[in-house]
Scaffold this active site. Structure first.
Site, PDB file in Angstrom:
ATOM      1  N   ARG A 221      -5.323 -17.266 -18.526  1.00 24.45           N
ATOM      2  CA  ARG A 221      -4.547 -18.234 -19.306  1.00 24.45           C
ATOM      3  C   ARG A 221      -5.390 -19.411 -19.776  1.00 24.45           C
ATOM      4  O   ARG A 221      -5.116 -20.020 -20.790  1.00 24.45           O
ATOM      5  CB  ARG A 221      -3.353 -18.733 -18.477  1.00 24.45           C
ATOM      6  CG  ARG A 221      -2.279 -17.680 -18.265  1.00 24.45           C
ATOM      7  CD  ARG A 221      -1.040 -18.293 -17.653  1.00 24.45           C
ATOM      8  NE  ARG A 221      -1.290 -18.827 -16.324  1.00 24.45           N
ATOM      9  CZ  ARG A 221      -1.160 -18.136 -15.198  1.00 24.45           C
ATOM     10  NH1 ARG A 221      -0.803 -16.863 -15.251  1.00 24.45           N
ATOM     11  NH2 ARG A 221      -1.400 -18.680 -14.029  1.00 24.45           N
TER      12      ARG A 221
ATOM     13  N   LYS B  57     -13.538   4.287   0.669  1.00 26.94           N
ATOM     14  CA  LYS B  57     -14.487   4.033   1.750  1.00 26.94           C
ATOM     15  C   LYS B  57     -15.203   5.324   2.144  1.00 26.94           C
ATOM     16  O   LYS B  57     -14.617   6.402   2.149  1.00 26.94           O
ATOM     17  CB  LYS B  57     -13.766   3.419   2.952  1.00 26.94           C
ATOM     18  CG  LYS B  57     -13.295   1.989   2.713  1.00 26.94           C
ATOM     19  CD  LYS B  57     -12.524   1.455   3.903  1.00 26.94           C
ATOM     20  CE  LYS B  57     -12.175  -0.020   3.714  1.00 26.94           C
ATOM     21  NZ  LYS B  57     -13.351  -0.902   3.839  1.00 26.94           N
TER      22      LYS B  57
ATOM     23  N   HIS C 230      -2.479   0.968   2.314  1.00 27.38           N
ATOM     24  CA  HIS C 230      -3.632   1.533   3.012  1.00 27.38           C
ATOM     25  C   HIS C 230      -3.262   2.473   4.158  1.00 27.38           C
ATOM     26  O   HIS C 230      -3.789   3.579   4.263  1.00 27.38           O
ATOM     27  CB  HIS C 230      -4.502   0.405   3.577  1.00 27.38           C
ATOM     28  CG  HIS C 230      -4.966  -0.576   2.562  1.00 27.38           C
ATOM     29  ND1 HIS C 230      -5.329  -0.231   1.285  1.00 27.38           N
ATOM     30  CD2 HIS C 230      -5.142  -1.924   2.641  1.00 27.38           C
ATOM     31  CE1 HIS C 230      -5.724  -1.305   0.619  1.00 27.38           C
ATOM     32  NE2 HIS C 230      -5.603  -2.338   1.421  1.00 27.38           N
TER      33      HIS C 230
ATOM     34  N   HIS D 245      -8.260   0.721  -2.281  1.00 28.14           N
ATOM     35  CA  HIS D 245      -9.697   0.778  -2.014  1.00 28.14           C
ATOM     36  C   HIS D 245     -10.033   1.444  -0.689  1.00 28.14           C
ATOM     37  O   HIS D 245     -11.171   1.883  -0.484  1.00 28.14           O
ATOM     38  CB  HIS D 245     -10.330  -0.621  -2.108  1.00 28.14           C
ATOM     39  CG  HIS D 245     -10.036  -1.535  -0.971  1.00 28.14           C
ATOM     40  ND1 HIS D 245      -8.924  -2.335  -0.911  1.00 28.14           N
ATOM     41  CD2 HIS D 245     -10.733  -1.782   0.165  1.00 28.14           C
ATOM     42  CE1 HIS D 245      -8.941  -3.043   0.192  1.00 28.14           C
ATOM     43  NE2 HIS D 245     -10.013  -2.730   0.872  1.00 28.14           N
TER      44      HIS D 245
ATOM     45  N   LYS E  25      -2.824 -10.143  10.738  1.00 26.32           N
ATOM     46  CA  LYS E  25      -3.749 -11.247  10.532  1.00 26.32           C
ATOM     47  C   LYS E  25      -3.895 -12.059  11.822  1.00 26.32           C
ATOM     48  O   LYS E  25      -3.012 -12.068  12.680  1.00 26.32           O
ATOM     49  CB  LYS E  25      -3.240 -12.169   9.419  1.00 26.32           C
ATOM     50  CG  LYS E  25      -3.081 -11.496   8.056  1.00 26.32           C
ATOM     51  CD  LYS E  25      -4.408 -11.130   7.449  1.00 26.32           C
ATOM     52  CE  LYS E  25      -4.236 -10.639   6.025  1.00 26.32           C
ATOM     53  NZ  LYS E  25      -5.522 -10.206   5.431  1.00 26.32           N
TER      54      LYS E  25
ATOM     55  N   LYS F  92      -3.035  -2.532  -5.840  1.00 22.84           N
ATOM     56  CA  LYS F  92      -1.884  -2.330  -4.965  1.00 22.84           C
ATOM     57  C   LYS F  92      -1.300  -3.693  -4.593  1.00 22.84           C
ATOM     58  O   LYS F  92      -2.013  -4.712  -4.664  1.00 22.84           O
ATOM     59  CB  LYS F  92      -2.284  -1.538  -3.718  1.00 22.84           C
ATOM     60  CG  LYS F  92      -3.441  -2.129  -2.895  1.00 22.84           C
ATOM     61  CD  LYS F  92      -2.966  -3.160  -1.897  1.00 22.84           C
ATOM     62  CE  LYS F  92      -4.107  -3.809  -1.167  1.00 22.84           C
ATOM     63  NZ  LYS F  92      -3.692  -4.932  -0.343  1.00 22.84           N
TER      64      LYS F  92
ATOM     65  N   GLU G  80      -7.148  -7.651  11.901  1.00 24.72           N
ATOM     66  CA  GLU G  80      -8.006  -8.574  11.162  1.00 24.72           C
ATOM     67  C   GLU G  80      -8.004  -9.934  11.851  1.00 24.72           C
ATOM     68  O   GLU G  80      -6.955 -10.417  12.290  1.00 24.72           O
ATOM     69  CB  GLU G  80      -7.507  -8.747   9.725  1.00 24.72           C
ATOM     70  CG  GLU G  80      -7.527  -7.487   8.884  1.00 24.72           C
ATOM     71  CD  GLU G  80      -7.024  -7.734   7.476  1.00 24.72           C
ATOM     72  OE1 GLU G  80      -7.855  -7.785   6.556  1.00 24.72           O
ATOM     73  OE2 GLU G  80      -5.810  -7.906   7.307  1.00 24.72           O
TER      74      GLU G  80
END
Length: 476
Positions: free
Chosen positions: A57, A191, A249, A187, A335, A157, A225
């Protein structure tokens, strides 16, 4: 860094290409897409003639976009060689003013100049590195302004946010594009170790003959993670772990493990096998799902102070077909957990015979580590050397990057290269995604109570109860 000679360029080397990156100054592009594109340059895998046109933008000068690209490499990859960067950067341009059906901004003009510079009829590749809510309007705009015909379009995604939203988006996409033009990226499928989930299985009789419920007790797909969500707070608070990780995933990895042998490893057969087994996934029972939110999540700037969004999910998934019936697939991600890892583990059953019931717990495991360049680990029971007959567990590991002439590519690099070649093998199809949303919808409609967990822990205690009497291999 590999040279161009180290990669055998497949037949059908990509011709002149204009690569249009929507959301070019956003977080996803900065962290993953821009570094991947430059890696293609250093690997000698870009077309001989190309242009990259960023879109957004803002009114950004070409020179400022080049500086932004350079800064992204310094922050998330490595500082480029000055001479190589100078030649590379001359192919980078920016088209500001946004892009909608009503107003194309400056994009048509910049693409027109790029096409003229390349000559002939260059391939158009549109990469939508934008939030899912922007997919519909951008797709319509591609059709409205004549940029859809013959192009390839990459969607990040998640492809939709619910079963209904997926159907609406899919209808719009197919009103503008043929399916063969569409590349829905996940992705994790790019891998190196993910690709070995089927390569190792189909190339080795030892594993091909034991890849079923007779020999496999359970499967764990574990992607904890340590990362927080500070730099993606608004996106994450609208998405959560279930949409960001599980229905994308983790479900796709489950399909990689569970699919029936395809006729070939060509794109059509491999995609069909992956998507067919997803249709065998049992609809999730919310009673077999644990949702969590780490403490003080609501204090993160950009997060709704009353948010009930999940930052952790653990689930028991069932595959209702002859090969896998009765074998639980345990999925976990979140997380701010105790460690970061990306592991697919097949826990083998104890064999019948004289040692039945005497083997150490979790001693027969085939594990694929998806992180980095990938690794395959095998745990086996052996006799401990010495005068007795005591049993012990030995471990064998293959680091994929250590194989002779190995030149592993990061997932985004591999997948963008596949788009340039027109290879859709490692991309998802709408029939599989329709099944994914069908499986997940009861959880989205009737989620279990969110449980708080401490940052730096392994998530809510209920996740350990979900897998009992077994245990998570990570964090046991």
């Amino acid at each position: 860094m590999a040279t161009s000679e180290q990669h055998a360029v497949p037949a059908g080397e990509p011709g002149p290409t204009v690569f249009v990156l929507f959301g070019a100054t956003g977080d996803l592009a900065k962290r993953l897409v821009l570094p991947a594109f430059y890696r293609l340059e250093t690997e000698g895998l870009l077309p001989k003639q190309w242009r990259l046109v960023g879109n957004g933008r803002g009114d950004v000068a070409h020179e400022d976009f080049r500086a932004h690209f350079h800064d992204s490499l310094v922050e998330f990859d490595t500082a480029p060689d000055p001479k190589q960067w100078d030649a590379f950067s001359q192919n980078l341009f920016f088209a500001g003013g946004g892009f909608t059906s009503a107003d194309p901004g400056s994009l048509l003009d910049v693409i027109g100049k790029a096409r003229t510079a390349l000559g002939g009829d260059p391939q158009l590749v549109h990469y939508l590195a934008v939030p899912p809510v922007a997919f519909t309007e951008l797709t319509k705009a591609l059709g409205q302004h004549g940029l859809a015909k013959g192009s390839r379009v990459v969607y990040e995604k998640p492809f939709g946010t619910s079963a209904e939203n997926f159907r609406e988006l899919d209808e719009v996409v197919h009103s503008v594009l043929d399916e063969q033009q569409v590349y829905r990226i996940d992705h994790f499928l790019g891998k190196e170790a993910t690709q070995d989930l089927h390569m190792l299985r189909f190339a080795n009789g030892l594993f091909a003959s034991s890849w079923d419920r007779q020999y496999i007790e359970s499967v764990q797909i574990d992607v904890p993670e340590t990362l927080d969500i500070n730099d993606r707070a608004q996106f994450y608070d609208a998405t959560g772990a279930v949409l960001d990780m599980m229905v994308t995933h983790l479900f796709q990895l489950s399909a990689e493990v569970a699919m029936e042998p395809p006729a070939t490893l060509g794109a059509m057969d491999l995609q069909a096998a992956r998507e067919e087994v997803i249709s065998c996934f049992r609809v999730l029972d919310p009673a077999e799902v644990v949702l969590g939110q780490y403490d003080h999540y609501r204090d993160v700037p950009g997060v709704d102070p009353h948010s009930n969004q999940n930052t952790f999910v653990a689930a028991r998934l069932w595959v209702d077909n002859d090969r896998w019936r009765g074998v639980p697939f345990y999925l976990r991600t979140g997380k701010e957990l105790a460690a970061s890892a990306q592991r697919v583990s097949l826990i083998l059953r104890d064999p019948p015979g004289p040692l039945s019931g005497q083997l150490p717990a979790g001693s027969n495991v085939l594990c694929f580590s998806l992180a980095g360049d990938g690794e395959i680990d095998l745990s086996l029971v052996t006799k401990r050397p010495g005068p007795g007959t005591d049993l012990d567990v030995g471990h064998a590991s293959i680091q994929l990057a250590s194989l002779k002439d190995a030149d592993p590519l990061p997932a985004y690099v591999r997948l963008i290269h596949d788009v340039l070649l027109g290879d859709r093998s490692l991309f998802t199809r709408p029939d599989g995604l329709a099944s994914v949303w069908k499986v997940a919808q009861p959880l989205l409609d009737n989620p279990p109570e969110i449980k708080t967990y401490e940052r730096g822990s392994w998530g809510p205690a209920a996740a350990a109860q979900l897998i009992a009497p077994e245990h998570w291999l990570l964090g046991q």
